[in-house]
Design an enzyme around this catalytic site. Structure first.
Site, mmCIF file in Angstrom:
data_model
loop_
_atom_site.group_PDB
_atom_site.id
_atom_site.type_symbol
_atom_site.label_atom_id
_atom_site.label_comp_id
_atom_site.label_asym_id
_atom_site.label_seq_id
_atom_site.Cartn_x
_atom_site.Cartn_y
_atom_site.Cartn_z
ATOM 1 N N THR A 46 0.933 3.731 2.000
ATOM 2 C CA THR A 46 1.403 4.205 3.298
ATOM 3 C C THR A 46 2.448 3.288 3.914
ATOM 4 O O THR A 46 2.867 3.511 5.057
ATOM 5 C CB THR A 46 0.236 4.361 4.292
ATOM 6 O OG1 THR A 46 -0.433 3.101 4.439
ATOM 7 C CG2 THR A 46 -0.744 5.424 3.810
ATOM 8 N N UNK A 47 2.869 2.283 3.171
ATOM 9 C CA UNK A 47 3.921 1.383 3.652
ATOM 10 C C UNK A 47 5.262 1.897 3.139
ATOM 11 O O UNK A 47 5.560 1.753 1.947
ATOM 12 C CB UNK A 47 3.667 -0.042 3.170
ATOM 13 N N PRO A 48 6.093 2.514 3.987
ATOM 14 C CA PRO A 48 7.329 3.134 3.503
ATOM 15 C C PRO A 48 8.277 2.181 2.790
ATOM 16 O O PRO A 48 8.869 2.541 1.774
ATOM 17 C CB PRO A 48 7.960 3.688 4.785
ATOM 18 C CG PRO A 48 6.804 3.940 5.689
ATOM 19 C CD PRO A 48 5.856 2.803 5.409
ATOM 20 N N SER A 93 0.846 -1.197 0.000
ATOM 21 C CA SER A 93 0.000 0.000 0.000
ATOM 22 C C SER A 93 0.878 1.242 0.000
ATOM 23 O O SER A 93 2.066 1.180 0.332
ATOM 24 C CB SER A 93 -0.917 0.009 1.229
ATOM 25 O OG SER A 93 -0.147 0.132 2.418
ATOM 26 N N MET A 123 7.012 1.423 -0.762
ATOM 27 C CA MET A 123 7.199 2.551 -1.664
ATOM 28 C C MET A 123 8.677 2.817 -1.929
ATOM 29 O O MET A 123 9.079 3.134 -3.054
ATOM 30 C CB MET A 123 6.530 3.796 -1.080
ATOM 31 C CG MET A 123 5.019 3.676 -0.922
ATOM 32 S SD MET A 123 4.160 3.414 -2.493
ATOM 33 C CE MET A 123 4.249 5.082 -3.179
#
Length: 249
Positions: A125-127, A123, A130
């Protein structure tokens, strides 16, 4: 789906106690030995790329450890892993997913003959998901002649109304499918170069693949060829590269 079996309830209770003790001890140690605890967290962050991620300073995420939101998220992940039934060589769950157009389909529809299909769960918001997304894109560039790729957008790892990090993308927990589709559309700004679908609101693919907060798989002819370890600490696109290179040799 039926109710969990008594054995599963006992395992969940044990995990609940483990996570509760972990959080309480972590909080106490953070008060008594703040520098040592922060060094340990930073060492873990090195594996995920957090310490090298230019979007986050240490103060954006370290203070969130051992919070109430941390407790509930870790508990959710640990409970999910109790029901992980996938295994190497086993049948890959053919879960329902939804295209960004809103069309419903299944994971197996993205398999083409005997070509391997790389599944990338995560997702925005998963650092770590990303931060390592460019590594995943390079896999597509290097192996698109022999393999196919699919991003499956699952529930948020660090939603702004959950275990939130400062300076992260501001996405709340998905309340409906439209929320999830809107969040997944944000990923298109990173030019994924492969199809992107979203998990259903029942989180079926996330649960059956034990994918939260992020995870990599390779399936071939309906069987699991590679099962990556759970993120964020062990999410590693380079392991996928090694498997694909071996197939290509």
């Amino acid at each position: 789906m039926g109710l969990p079996q008594p054995g599963l309830w006992l395992k969940r209770l044990w995990v609940l106690l483990e996570v509760a003790v972990h959080v309480v001890v972590g909080k106490v140690l953070l008060i008594l030995f703040p520098d040592r605890v922060k060094r340990n967290i930073l060492a873990m962050g090195e594996k995920t790329g957090m310490t090298r991620n230019p979007h986050f300073s240490h103060d954006n995420w370290i203070p969130t450890f051992f919070s109430t939101q941390y407790f509930w998220f870790v508990l959710k992940v640990r409970w999910q892993r109790l029901e992980d039934t996938t295994e190497l060589g086993g049948l890959a769950p053919n879960c329902p997913v939804v295209r960004l157009s809103g069309q419903r389909c299944n994971i197996w529809e993205f398999m083409q003959g005997n070509r391997p299909l790389v599944l990338n769960f995560g997702s925005c918001t998963u650092p770590s998901f990303m931060f390592k997304f460019d590594q995943f894109k390079r896999l597509i560039e290097d192996f698109s002649s022999i393999a196919d790729f699919l991003v499956i957008y699952i529930e948020e790892a660090h939603a702004s109304d959950g275990w939130a990090f400062k300076n992260n993308m501001d996405i709340r927990n998905h309340q409906n499918l439209q929320d999830r589709l809107q969040a997944a559309h944000l990923l298109l700004a990173r030019s994924p170069q492969c199809p992107v679908v979203v998990d259903t609101m029942q989180n079926q693919s996330s649960q059956l693949y034990a994918a939260l907060p992020e995870r990599l798989y390779i399936i071939q002819e309906g069987r699991i060829l590679y099962k990556g370890k759970s993120g964020p600490w062990n999410y590693n696109p380079e392991e996928v590269r090694a498997v694909l290179e071996k197939l290509h040799s």
